[in-house]
Design a protein around this motif. Sequence first.
Motif, PDB file in Angstrom:
ATOM      1  N   SER A   1       5.689  49.007  -8.533  1.00 23.58           N
ATOM      2  CA  SER A   1       4.968  48.362  -7.624  1.00 23.58           C
ATOM      3  C   SER A   1       3.355  48.547  -7.515  1.00 23.58           C
ATOM      4  CB  SER A   1       5.425  49.439  -5.999  1.00 23.58           C
ATOM      5  OG  SER A   1       5.762  48.501  -5.246  1.00 23.58           O
TER       6      SER A   1
ATOM      7  N   ARG B   1      -0.461  48.917  -6.039  1.00 26.35           N
ATOM      8  CA  ARG B   1      -0.645  49.732  -4.575  1.00 26.35           C
ATOM      9  C   ARG B   1      -0.762  48.830  -3.321  1.00 26.35           C
ATOM     10  NH1 ARG B   1      -4.966  53.761  -5.315  1.00 26.35           N
ATOM     11  NH2 ARG B   1      -4.117  55.043  -7.244  1.00 26.35           N
ATOM     12  N   SER B   2      -1.328  47.166  -3.323  1.00 30.58           N
ATOM     13  CA  SER B   2      -0.996  46.536  -2.029  1.00 30.58           C
ATOM     14  C   SER B   2       0.402  46.320  -1.594  1.00 30.58           C
ATOM     15  CB  SER B   2      -1.818  45.207  -3.084  1.00 30.58           C
ATOM     16  OG  SER B   2      -0.511  44.512  -3.872  1.00 30.58           O
ATOM     17  N   ASN B   3       1.767  46.260  -2.730  1.00 35.08           N
ATOM     18  CA  ASN B   3       2.254  46.253  -2.436  1.00 35.08           C
ATOM     19  C   ASN B   3       3.834  47.850  -2.445  1.00 35.08           C
ATOM     20  OD1 ASN B   3       5.106  44.598  -2.511  1.00 35.08           O
ATOM     21  ND2 ASN B   3       5.853  46.178  -4.314  1.00 35.08           N
ATOM     22  N   GLY B   4       2.834  48.520  -1.797  1.00 34.97           N
ATOM     23  CA  GLY B   4       3.462  49.939  -1.357  1.00 34.97           C
ATOM     24  C   GLY B   4       3.953  50.788  -2.238  1.00 34.97           C
ATOM     25  N   ILE B   5       4.484  51.916  -2.025  1.00 34.03           N
ATOM     26  CA  ILE B   5       5.295  52.884  -3.186  1.00 34.03           C
ATOM     27  C   ILE B   5       6.620  52.240  -3.085  1.00 34.03           C
ATOM     28  CG2 ILE B   5       5.975  54.771  -3.453  1.00 34.03           C
ATOM     29  CD1 ILE B   5       3.015  55.575  -2.248  1.00 34.03           C
TER      30      ILE B   5
ATOM     31  N   ASN C   1       0.777  53.844  -9.132  1.00 29.70           N
ATOM     32  CA  ASN C   1       0.485  53.787  -8.106  1.00 29.70           C
ATOM     33  C   ASN C   1       2.151  54.846  -8.061  1.00 29.70           C
ATOM     34  OD1 ASN C   1       1.081  53.874  -4.754  1.00 29.70           O
ATOM     35  ND2 ASN C   1       2.549  51.545  -5.910  1.00 29.70           N
ATOM     36  N   TRP C   2       1.578  56.069  -8.186  1.00 34.85           N
ATOM     37  CA  TRP C   2       3.088  57.367  -8.652  1.00 34.85           C
ATOM     38  C   TRP C   2       3.594  57.063  -9.485  1.00 34.85           C
ATOM     39  CZ3 TRP C   2       6.989  58.651  -3.946  1.00 34.85           C
ATOM     40  CH2 TRP C   2       7.197  59.938  -4.000  1.00 34.85           C
TER      41      TRP C   2
ATOM     42  N   TYR D   1      -2.501  61.187   5.502  1.00 34.03           N
ATOM     43  CA  TYR D   1      -1.797  61.020   4.074  1.00 34.03           C
ATOM     44  C   TYR D   1      -2.970  61.844   3.164  1.00 34.03           C
ATOM     45  CZ  TYR D   1      -0.274  57.088   7.198  1.00 34.03           C
ATOM     46  OH  TYR D   1       0.678  56.342   8.192  1.00 34.03           O
TER      47      TYR D   1
END
Length: 299
Positions: free
Chosen positions: A19, A21-25, A68-69, A204
């Motif tokens: 996913s 970064r723009s799509n979220g975690i 992204n994590w 955050y």
Amino acid sequence: MLTAMLRYAGFNSNPVLVSTRSNGIALFPSLTAFNYVISAVETSEGLILLDATEIFSEPNVLPLRDLNWLGRLIRKDGTSTQINLTPEMISKETSTMNIVLNIDGTIDGKIRRQYTNHNALEFRQKNLATSKETYLEELESDNNGIEIGEYVRANELDSSKPVMETYSFKSNKDVEIINDKIYLSPMLFLADKENLFKQEIREYPVDFGYPFESKIYINIEIPQGYTVEFLPKASNLLTGDNIGAFSYVIQNTDNKIQMIITTNINTAIVSVDFYDVLKEFYQGMVNKQNEKIILVKNQ
């Protein structure tokens, strides 16, 4: 396609769902959690991650959008496993600056800068599509109005090597002359002028993207007829928990001043619990970087 090519070549390769970064975690697998695919090669020494869509990417140096994590590796037998997308390699920016301080307060200097891993990737992404003239205009403007000459860049298209740039410069804005004393900001335009972290309260985590190191070597030649009246003290700052470290080493021998300034951020993502510590750490760096050397004219 990349995964298929790697498998055809005999590598143990599998797709990794990401996913961006723009799509979220992606907190858990679902049909809408992931929006991107990279490849992973499994070796005895760990995973090698590859993104075929980024021209300047290298093995295990993914573009920032991918970091992204967690991702999910899908194997041929239908099983899957979570993998960590956070880079472990340190990305480095190394600068060597030689300064000649003139008696009228002007500075003639030369600088050599080298960027590796994600620092090199971001440099190429940001600057290679820009004309040399535009880049130099921005570089002069962003660095306190210095005048740049003899600009040379190396390895700009060879992503297997560090990006290197060298140039000479002239500056007249980093020195003050008051009576018979010269006040010099020795890091010139390489000093951070303000703290990145201004919020009183943060909700955050702080996401640096990847661990990094900045190392700056500075050699200063002071004008004949002057001696050092005040030299900033050496300093070491630590955040604790191996998050960050800052080292400021300085010495004076005859008419030469040598400095080594090192900044390390070892953790890509810093918990909210450490925000106050990180804020204080950065303020300490800013304060130290902007201390002045004072030179006095010999009687």
